[in-house]
Motif scaffolding. Sequence first.
Motif, PDB file in Angstrom:
ATOM      1  N   ALA A   7       0.801  -1.256   0.290  1.00 33.12           N
ATOM      2  CA  ALA A   7      -0.086  -0.076  -0.229  1.00 33.12           C
ATOM      3  C   ALA A   7       0.941   1.249  -0.589  1.00 33.12           C
ATOM      4  O   ALA A   7       2.016   1.702  -0.381  1.00 33.12           O
ATOM      5  N   ARG A   8       0.059   2.103  -0.323  1.00 34.86           N
ATOM      6  CA  ARG A   8       0.870   3.902  -0.269  1.00 34.86           C
ATOM      7  C   ARG A   8       1.155   4.341   0.972  1.00 34.86           C
ATOM      8  O   ARG A   8       0.712   3.385   2.024  1.00 34.86           O
ATOM      9  N   TYR A  25      -1.318  -4.446   7.360  1.00 30.76           N
ATOM     10  CA  TYR A  25      -3.001  -5.056   7.582  1.00 30.76           C
ATOM     11  C   TYR A  25      -2.939  -6.269   7.158  1.00 30.76           C
ATOM     12  O   TYR A  25      -2.482  -7.624   6.932  1.00 30.76           O
ATOM     13  N   LEU A  26      -3.738  -7.038   8.581  1.00 34.01           N
ATOM     14  CA  LEU A  26      -2.821  -8.016   8.579  1.00 34.01           C
ATOM     15  C   LEU A  26      -4.725  -8.692   8.585  1.00 34.01           C
ATOM     16  O   LEU A  26      -5.619  -7.694   8.822  1.00 34.01           O
ATOM     17  N   ASP A  27      -4.850 -10.218   8.198  1.00 33.34           N
ATOM     18  CA  ASP A  27      -6.480 -10.598   7.511  1.00 33.34           C
ATOM     19  C   ASP A  27      -7.100 -10.990   9.213  1.00 33.34           C
ATOM     20  O   ASP A  27      -5.839 -11.216  10.354  1.00 33.34           O
ATOM     21  N   LEU A  28      -8.567 -10.588   9.151  1.00 30.57           N
ATOM     22  CA  LEU A  28      -8.878 -11.487  10.520  1.00 30.57           C
ATOM     23  C   LEU A  28      -8.974 -12.453  10.582  1.00 30.57           C
ATOM     24  O   LEU A  28      -8.297 -12.858  12.414  1.00 30.57           O
TER      25      LEU A  28
END
Length: 212
Positions: A7-8, A25-28
């Motif tokens: 991501a930016r 960012y981690l998946d739930l």
Amino acid sequence: VTVVGVARDVLTWDSSGEQPLPLAYLDLESFPERPLFFFVRHRRDVPAIGTDTISRAIDALGLPIKRIVVTPMEQVARDPFWRQRLFSLWFTIFGVAAVILALTGIYGVLAALVSQRMREMGIRMALGAERRQVLFLVLREAGGFVGVGVAIGLCAAYPFARTLRSLLFGVEPLDGPLFVASAASLSAMALAASLTPALRAARANPTVLLKS
């Protein structure tokens, strides 16, 4: 963990540094114990959404969330920068106080100098000097004081500004136009403070001065 994309860069509470913080960012499903954030947006003409409404909407998603905390976005964006805001407030207060003291000092020094040289001003006007020339004489001397003070201030501000890098956000510490604007505004205010003593010297009666 498999990286599926990059991501930016985003702005965080430590974005004033040279490099952005590493962030992922981690998946739930893989990390269910991690906190989950929802951003809820509503129209301006609709009252703020309550916690109960948000809780029912999240329950409808079937997510195993035990505790929900609702925080306005203004607070989310404001709280991480409390240190910068506090220092900015104090620097503003001290800066305004320093400007007032400097202008008061300039006025006092020039008023004293003009009082000591009133007889000289009377002699100049008796010999043919116009009031405009006397006015410009005092303002020119005041401009000399102001120029020396601004030069010393700029030389002192250059190394000091580098120490404030961690407290600035979205602003370069060594901003040339900002330095020029600050010096120009302070010079204008200083000359305005010296205008009263200059007008006093220009409006004096040379006959009265020579008799005193």
